[in-house]
Design an enzyme around this catalytic site. Structure first.
Site, PDB file in Angstrom:
ATOM      1  N   SER A 108      50.945  43.979  44.062  1.00 52.35           N
ATOM      2  CA  SER A 108      49.856  44.586  43.287  1.00 52.35           C
ATOM      3  C   SER A 108      48.800  45.134  44.251  1.00 52.35           C
ATOM      4  O   SER A 108      48.637  44.614  45.362  1.00 52.35           O
ATOM      5  CB  SER A 108      49.226  43.507  42.407  1.00 52.35           C
ATOM      6  OG  SER A 108      47.946  43.900  41.967  1.00 52.35           O
ATOM      7  N   SER A 109      48.046  46.127  43.787  1.00 46.51           N
ATOM      8  CA  SER A 109      47.005  46.705  44.649  1.00 46.51           C
ATOM      9  C   SER A 109      45.843  45.737  44.888  1.00 46.51           C
ATOM     10  O   SER A 109      45.014  45.973  45.770  1.00 46.51           O
ATOM     11  CB  SER A 109      46.470  48.006  44.046  1.00 46.51           C
ATOM     12  OG  SER A 109      45.947  47.767  42.768  1.00 46.51           O
ATOM     13  N   CYS A 110      45.797  44.634  44.131  1.00 50.95           N
ATOM     14  CA  CYS A 110      44.694  43.682  44.335  1.00 50.95           C
ATOM     15  C   CYS A 110      44.891  42.836  45.598  1.00 50.95           C
ATOM     16  O   CYS A 110      44.038  42.019  45.925  1.00 50.95           O
ATOM     17  CB  CYS A 110      44.501  42.793  43.125  1.00 50.95           C
ATOM     18  SG  CYS A 110      45.856  41.663  42.880  1.00 50.95           S
ATOM     19  N   TYR A 137      45.477  35.230  42.115  1.00 50.19           N
ATOM     20  CA  TYR A 137      46.645  36.093  41.885  1.00 50.19           C
ATOM     21  C   TYR A 137      46.968  36.894  43.148  1.00 50.19           C
ATOM     22  O   TYR A 137      48.132  37.013  43.548  1.00 50.19           O
ATOM     23  CB  TYR A 137      46.320  37.035  40.717  1.00 50.19           C
ATOM     24  CG  TYR A 137      47.381  38.051  40.400  1.00 50.19           C
ATOM     25  CD1 TYR A 137      48.559  37.678  39.747  1.00 50.19           C
ATOM     26  CD2 TYR A 137      47.216  39.397  40.722  1.00 50.19           C
ATOM     27  CE1 TYR A 137      49.530  38.617  39.430  1.00 50.19           C
ATOM     28  CE2 TYR A 137      48.177  40.343  40.418  1.00 50.19           C
ATOM     29  CZ  TYR A 137      49.330  39.947  39.766  1.00 50.19           C
ATOM     30  OH  TYR A 137      50.295  40.878  39.465  1.00 50.19           O
ATOM     31  N   LYS A 141      50.353  37.035  45.463  1.00 47.50           N
ATOM     32  CA  LYS A 141      51.090  38.275  45.754  1.00 47.50           C
ATOM     33  C   LYS A 141      51.188  38.519  47.263  1.00 47.50           C
ATOM     34  O   LYS A 141      52.217  39.002  47.749  1.00 47.50           O
ATOM     35  CB  LYS A 141      50.438  39.468  45.045  1.00 47.50           C
ATOM     36  CG  LYS A 141      50.638  39.452  43.544  1.00 47.50           C
ATOM     37  CD  LYS A 141      52.109  39.631  43.193  1.00 47.50           C
ATOM     38  CE  LYS A 141      52.397  39.669  41.713  1.00 47.50           C
ATOM     39  NZ  LYS A 141      53.835  39.722  41.410  1.00 47.50           N
ATOM     40  N   HIS A 180      45.042  44.325  30.358  1.00 44.28           N
ATOM     41  CA  HIS A 180      44.390  45.248  31.293  1.00 44.28           C
ATOM     42  C   HIS A 180      43.583  46.292  30.521  1.00 44.28           C
ATOM     43  O   HIS A 180      43.711  46.422  29.306  1.00 44.28           O
ATOM     44  CB  HIS A 180      45.449  45.954  32.151  1.00 44.28           C
ATOM     45  CG  HIS A 180      46.097  45.053  33.147  1.00 44.28           C
ATOM     46  ND1 HIS A 180      47.359  44.532  32.970  1.00 44.28           N
ATOM     47  CD2 HIS A 180      45.660  44.560  34.334  1.00 44.28           C
ATOM     48  CE1 HIS A 180      47.666  43.767  34.001  1.00 44.28           C
ATOM     49  NE2 HIS A 180      46.657  43.760  34.837  1.00 44.28           N
TER      50      HIS A 180
END
Ligand code: GFB
Length: 313
Positions: A108-110, A137, A141, A180
């Site tokens: 994920s981009s987070c 999270y 990831k 989201h």
């Protein structure tokens, strides 16, 4: 992969897994294995090991994850880190033990620092502090991609990782608090239309910028990379353009076709100010997204309408 390769899609019922499944079927793959979470709990090590021993999948798409929007990430911090770490550890280790030919892990981009330079280059990983609302999270990831890198280094496993930007599309989650932003706003504007409400409330300031990729584009990129990418270095997947949350709300309002006032609820968090992916690695390999935002939102809204989401959730 060839058309008879044995392919396991972990998380085939989710938004990402179901898109990968549709893509593989459309491309003529016929030997696809999947299990519902009640048939195979990916959080249980022994169950996963036995499954891999029995079926020996050649290719694995690790799409299964516990996901949610900014509020879910912030509230269910333990559940997010626990479930995602368990799933990653079990599936990646079992793929190694059963000598899978290749595995693709979806991140994920987070994973990037909250204030990393924009657009977010792969090299920015671990150069700063994470956004606090989704730190558990993000740590899970980051661990997943590091697991893939470590098995790549030590055992020569062809385990690759992809980092998609914010996704939306068919089979999304429309939960009023946990979803989201894009599906949440579809729901809010639709509910406002049905109930003729005077306004819709949007969390935060409306100023954060987000990049949105339609999930069928993601599946197309994943399929492309499964067939063409064999590097340890994880790779970003995005469309290369971002938009403010306020501007997104305007587009959704138009697609839903309901005029009303938009109010901003400053008691809710904004999260990361901006997370636009640098997609130059991916585009240099020859892949680009195809589905424009308004087109994707229209498809998503039609999917939402066809499933009678408001009466089923
Ligand atoms: O999509 P979203 O929940 O996730 O929120 P993130 C994006 C932005 O939209 C935030 C705002 O600034 C929200 O405050 N927003 C406005 C809303 N109205 C709403 C609403 O009704 N619902 C929601 N959900 N947001 C998540 C991460 O971050 O994105 C995860 O927590 C993951 O770890 C995922 O990376 C892709 O983009 O802020």
């Amino acid at each position: 992969m060839n058309k008879n390769s044995k392919i396991f899609i972990a998380g085939h019922n989710g938004m990402v897994g179901s898109a990968v499944h549709r893509k593989l079927i459309a491309e003529g793959y016929s030997n696809i294995i999947f299990r519902t979470s009640s048939e195979l709990d990916l959080k249980r090590q022994r169950e996963v090991e036995l499954f891999f021993e029995e079926f020996q999948p050649e290719y694995v798409f690790l799409c299964a994850a516990k996901v949610g929007g900014i509020m879910a990430n912030n509230l269910y911090r333990a559940d997010f880190i626990y479930a995602n770490l368990q799933i990653e550890l079990n599936v990646i280790y079992s793929a190694y033990k059963s000598a899978a030919k290749k595995l693709m892990f979806f991140g994920s981009s987070c994973i990037y620092p909250k204030f990393a330079p924009q657009p977010l280059k792969e090299e920015s990983l671990l150069t700063g502090l994470l956004e606090p609302t989704n730190e558990p999270y993000a740590i899970a990831k980051i661990s997943g991609l590091k697991l893939c890198e470590s098995f790549f280094d030590q055992y020569g496993c062809n385990f690759i990782s992809v980092m998609p930007t914010n996704l939306y599309g068919y089979n999304d989650n429309y939960h009023p608090e946990n979803a989201h932003v894009l599906p949440s706003l579809i729901r809010k504007f639709h509910e406002a239309k049905v109930n003729k409400l005077p306004h819709v409330e949007i969390w935060g300031s409306g100023k954060p910028m987000r990049e949105f990729l339609f999930v069928d584009d993601l599946a197309d990129a994943a399929y492309f990379l499964m067939n063409n990418y064999n590097e340890k270095q994880f790779i970003n997947i995005g469309c290369g353009e971002d938009i403010s949350i306020a501007a997104l709300a305007n587009i959704i309002q138009e697609v839903v076709s309901y005029k009303c006032e938009i109010k901003f609820d400053s008691s809710k968090p904004d999260g990361t100010p901006r997370k636009l992916m640098d997609i130059s690695k991916l585009t240099s390999l020859g892949w680009r997204s195809k589905i424009r935002l308004t087109e994707g939102i229209t498809k998503t809204y039609n999917d939402f309408l066809s499933k009678n989401i408001l009466t089923t959730s």
